[in-house]
Scaffold this motif. Sequence first.
Motif, short mmCIF file in Angstrom:
data_model
loop_
_atom_site.label_atom_id
_atom_site.label_comp_id
_atom_site.label_asym_id
_atom_site.label_seq_id
_atom_site.Cartn_x
_atom_site.Cartn_y
_atom_site.Cartn_z
N LEU A 1 62.43 53.72 18.27
CA LEU A 1 61.79 54.96 17.80
C LEU A 1 60.33 54.71 17.44
N VAL A 2 59.95 53.44 17.22
CA VAL A 2 58.58 53.11 16.84
C VAL A 2 57.60 53.53 17.94
N TRP A 3 58.05 53.57 19.20
CA TRP A 3 57.14 53.99 20.27
C TRP A 3 57.57 55.31 20.93
N ALA A 4 58.59 55.94 20.39
CA ALA A 4 59.05 57.21 20.96
C ALA A 4 58.20 58.37 20.48
N SER A 5 58.42 59.50 21.09
CA SER A 5 57.78 60.75 20.64
C SER A 5 58.12 60.99 19.17
N ARG A 6 57.08 61.25 18.37
CA ARG A 6 57.33 61.51 16.95
C ARG A 6 58.08 62.81 16.75
N ARG A 7 57.89 63.77 17.63
CA ARG A 7 58.54 65.07 17.50
C ARG A 7 59.94 65.07 18.07
N TYR A 8 60.12 64.40 19.20
CA TYR A 8 61.39 64.49 19.92
C TYR A 8 62.20 63.19 19.91
N GLY A 9 61.73 62.15 19.25
CA GLY A 9 62.45 60.89 19.24
C GLY A 9 63.91 61.09 18.82
N ASP A 10 64.84 60.49 19.54
CA ASP A 10 66.26 60.75 19.35
C ASP A 10 67.02 59.43 19.28
N ALA A 11 67.40 59.05 18.06
CA ALA A 11 68.10 57.77 17.88
C ALA A 11 69.44 57.75 18.61
N SER A 12 70.13 58.88 18.63
CA SER A 12 71.44 58.92 19.29
C SER A 12 71.29 58.70 20.80
N ALA A 13 70.24 59.25 21.38
CA ALA A 13 70.01 59.05 22.81
C ALA A 13 69.69 57.58 23.11
N LEU A 14 68.93 56.93 22.22
CA LEU A 14 68.61 55.52 22.39
C LEU A 14 69.88 54.67 22.31
N ARG A 15 70.75 54.99 21.36
CA ARG A 15 72.00 54.25 21.23
C ARG A 15 72.90 54.45 22.45
N GLU A 16 72.95 55.69 22.94
CA GLU A 16 73.78 56.00 24.12
C GLU A 16 73.31 55.21 25.34
N LEU A 17 71.98 55.17 25.55
CA LEU A 17 71.44 54.41 26.69
C LEU A 17 71.71 52.92 26.52
N ALA A 18 71.54 52.42 25.29
CA ALA A 18 71.78 50.99 25.04
C ALA A 18 73.22 50.62 25.31
N ALA A 19 74.16 51.47 24.89
CA ALA A 19 75.57 51.20 25.12
C ALA A 19 75.89 51.18 26.61
N ALA A 20 75.37 52.17 27.34
CA ALA A 20 75.63 52.23 28.78
C ALA A 20 75.01 51.02 29.50
N SER A 21 73.82 50.63 29.08
CA SER A 21 73.14 49.49 29.70
C SER A 21 73.87 48.19 29.40
N TYR A 22 74.31 48.03 28.17
CA TYR A 22 75.04 46.82 27.78
C TYR A 22 76.33 46.70 28.59
N ASP A 23 77.06 47.78 28.70
CA ASP A 23 78.34 47.75 29.41
C ASP A 23 78.15 47.52 30.91
N ARG A 24 77.06 48.04 31.45
CA ARG A 24 76.83 47.91 32.89
C ARG A 24 76.34 46.51 33.26
N SER A 25 75.37 45.99 32.48
CA SER A 25 74.84 44.66 32.80
C SER A 25 73.96 44.16 31.65
N TYR A 26 74.60 43.48 30.70
CA TYR A 26 73.83 42.86 29.62
C TYR A 26 73.23 41.57 30.16
N TYR A 27 71.88 41.49 30.23
CA TYR A 27 71.25 40.34 30.88
C TYR A 27 69.87 40.08 30.28
N PRO A 28 69.83 39.52 29.08
CA PRO A 28 68.52 39.26 28.44
C PRO A 28 67.71 38.18 29.13
N ALA A 29 68.32 37.33 29.93
CA ALA A 29 67.59 36.22 30.56
C ALA A 29 66.49 36.71 31.49
#
Length: 293
Positions: free
Chosen positions: A184-212
């Motif tokens: 959220l530190v770099w998201a839109s101040r008006r429209y920043g959405d923590a729930s949307a960020l969490r949803e994307l993170a969950a989908a990304s983690y489940d699909r391919s968690y790959y920090p390397a």
Amino acid sequence: MPSVVVSAGVSITYESFGDPGDPPVLLVMGFGAQMLSWHEDFCRALAGRGRYVIRYDNRDCGLSTKFDEHPVDMGKFIAAVSSGDIPTALAMVPYRLGDMADDGLGLLTALGIERAHVVGTSMGGMIAQTMALASPERVLTLTSMMSSTGESEYGQSSPEARAVLFTPKPADREGYVAAAEKELVWASRRYGDASALRELAAASYDRSYYPAGIGRQLGAMILSGSRADHLRALRVPTLVIHGLDDTLIDPSGGKRTAELVPGAELLLIPDMGHDRPRELWPQLIDAVVSHTG
């Protein structure tokens, strides 16, 4: 999702939306982000406006080829760059933005598409610029979104955004998803959405968690250098989009890009950060459709 071989040892996973007979629009994602960050609803809405939309995973991300045989020690890499030991830094990273641009062009070739409209966001904007510079005959139009020119004095991150970007996320799913709220530190101040960020993170983690892969993509960005001189000679119709709330890549990065590319159009969007909030999709899609028309 289908994958295609785009060069020796590299396969790219992609997804398409719409009618293949419509003008093709290639969506290029940014640093460490899977194609999921181009939201499926956004892609379908753009396709509904008469575009054949293609999103894909960059190398070292999502389901595309991973470069496990080239591990990057981020501490040593950053130390080498900071000390000016560029030869050592170069030896650590196996590819550059030019190679990532070749992946996108190779995907188009594999799909039988000779020319396409290319839309890139953040690092994807840098890749899209590189595509247009390397193969202008294949890029009908360029849209560079929330990106920059590779010049260090433009598009700098705020200290707060930089801290979040370079702080490793927890390896466990619950911690990884919770940590997404820090973006959220770099998201839109008006429209920043923590729930949307969490949803994307969950989908990304489940699909391919790959920090390397993050270290290698970061190295590719840093070591590819400035595109300023080449952008001055670019003759591809260019639209530059940047949010005025962006703290990850300051709006000066977009302004500089538009300043350098002859005839470029600059669209600065209030209430947009380093994200694409759903509330602004109509404006973004209108801009892309108009530019690619």
